[in-house]
Design a protein around this motif. Sequence first.
Motif, mmCIF file in Angstrom:
data_model
loop_
_atom_site.group_PDB
_atom_site.id
_atom_site.type_symbol
_atom_site.label_atom_id
_atom_site.label_comp_id
_atom_site.label_asym_id
_atom_site.label_seq_id
_atom_site.Cartn_x
_atom_site.Cartn_y
_atom_site.Cartn_z
ATOM 1 N N ARG A 8 46.823 47.312 31.628
ATOM 2 C CA ARG A 8 47.563 46.053 31.640
ATOM 3 C C ARG A 8 46.560 44.915 31.684
ATOM 4 N N VAL A 9 46.703 43.979 30.754
ATOM 5 C CA VAL A 9 45.836 42.804 30.699
ATOM 6 C C VAL A 9 46.692 41.588 31.030
ATOM 7 N N THR A 10 46.258 40.815 32.009
ATOM 8 C CA THR A 10 46.928 39.568 32.364
ATOM 9 C C THR A 10 46.033 38.421 31.921
ATOM 10 N N VAL A 11 46.569 37.551 31.072
ATOM 11 C CA VAL A 11 45.806 36.431 30.521
ATOM 12 C C VAL A 11 46.425 35.133 31.036
ATOM 13 N N MET A 12 45.606 34.272 31.604
ATOM 14 C CA MET A 12 46.067 32.983 32.134
ATOM 15 C C MET A 12 45.112 31.889 31.670
ATOM 16 N N LEU A 13 45.656 30.679 31.537
ATOM 17 C CA LEU A 13 44.788 29.540 31.260
ATOM 18 C C LEU A 13 43.872 29.310 32.460
ATOM 19 N N LYS A 14 42.649 28.921 32.195
ATOM 20 C CA LYS A 14 41.706 28.635 33.273
ATOM 21 C C LYS A 14 42.153 27.401 34.048
ATOM 22 N N THR A 15 41.733 27.339 35.305
ATOM 23 C CA THR A 15 42.018 26.177 36.134
ATOM 24 C C THR A 15 41.432 24.939 35.461
ATOM 25 N N GLY A 16 42.209 23.883 35.430
ATOM 26 C CA GLY A 16 41.756 22.647 34.808
ATOM 27 C C GLY A 16 42.219 22.473 33.372
ATOM 28 N N CYS A 70 39.650 42.135 24.839
ATOM 29 C CA CYS A 70 39.956 40.805 25.370
ATOM 30 C C CYS A 70 38.998 39.758 24.834
ATOM 31 N N GLU A 71 37.726 40.087 24.835
ATOM 32 C CA GLU A 71 36.708 39.146 24.373
ATOM 33 C C GLU A 71 36.853 38.833 22.887
ATOM 34 N N LYS A 72 37.303 39.824 22.095
ATOM 35 C CA LYS A 72 37.382 39.646 20.651
ATOM 36 C C LYS A 72 38.733 39.136 20.162
ATOM 37 N N LEU A 73 39.831 39.451 20.888
ATOM 38 C CA LEU A 73 41.142 39.118 20.341
ATOM 39 C C LEU A 73 42.184 38.679 21.369
ATOM 40 N N LEU A 74 42.309 39.405 22.454
ATOM 41 C CA LEU A 74 43.455 39.216 23.340
ATOM 42 C C LEU A 74 43.416 37.934 24.164
ATOM 43 N N ALA A 75 42.236 37.412 24.419
ATOM 44 C CA ALA A 75 42.112 36.183 25.213
ATOM 45 C C ALA A 75 41.157 35.218 24.519
ATOM 46 N N ASN A 76 41.496 33.947 24.594
ATOM 47 C CA ASN A 76 40.590 32.897 24.116
ATOM 48 C C ASN A 76 39.740 32.530 25.333
ATOM 49 N N VAL A 108 37.381 30.709 25.965
ATOM 50 C CA VAL A 108 36.982 29.326 26.190
ATOM 51 C C VAL A 108 37.951 28.660 27.170
ATOM 52 N N ILE A 109 39.243 28.958 27.023
ATOM 53 C CA ILE A 109 40.253 28.301 27.860
ATOM 54 C C ILE A 109 41.077 29.271 28.706
ATOM 55 N N GLU A 110 40.887 30.577 28.506
ATOM 56 C CA GLU A 110 41.685 31.563 29.241
ATOM 57 C C GLU A 110 40.791 32.538 30.001
ATOM 58 N N SER A 111 41.319 33.012 31.112
ATOM 59 C CA SER A 111 40.676 34.102 31.845
ATOM 60 C C SER A 111 41.594 35.316 31.746
ATOM 61 N N TYR A 112 41.049 36.485 31.993
ATOM 62 C CA TYR A 112 41.869 37.693 31.919
ATOM 63 C C TYR A 112 41.496 38.656 33.032
ATOM 64 N N ARG A 113 42.454 39.530 33.334
ATOM 65 C CA ARG A 113 42.246 40.577 34.337
ATOM 66 C C ARG A 113 42.724 41.890 33.733
ATOM 67 N N VAL A 114 41.947 42.939 33.872
ATOM 68 C CA VAL A 114 42.283 44.246 33.338
ATOM 69 C C VAL A 114 42.631 45.178 34.487
ATOM 70 N N GLU A 115 43.761 45.866 34.363
ATOM 71 C CA GLU A 115 44.160 46.887 35.334
ATOM 72 C C GLU A 115 44.398 48.179 34.569
ATOM 73 N N LEU A 116 43.831 49.254 35.048
ATOM 74 C CA LEU A 116 44.136 50.569 34.478
ATOM 75 C C LEU A 116 45.271 51.167 35.285
#
Length: 79
Positions: free
Chosen positions: A4-12, A62-68, A70-78
């Motif tokens: 499971r990948v959770t993608v959120m906009l970075k703070t700010g 995530c680095e290549k496609l699932l998250a941008n 520059v403006i998003e952070s992500y968390r990976v859960e197995l």
Amino acid sequence: MKARVTVMLKTGVLDPQGEAVRHALGSLGFAGVQGVRQGKVIELDLTETDATKAEAEVKTMCEKLLANTVIESYRVELL
């Protein structure tokens, strides 16, 4: 293996969708909500059985496609 990948906009980073949800909640009488950040959850079914390799592969996705990143952070859960 599932991941499971959770993608959120970075703070700010402005979150207009989150702000629209906050406003709508206020209109519905939920005045106690001061802020909303909206993101996305992506669930992946993987053939990889080694947890270390699976996590590395998902992070690369995530680095290549699932998250941008520059403006998003992500968390990976197995799972």
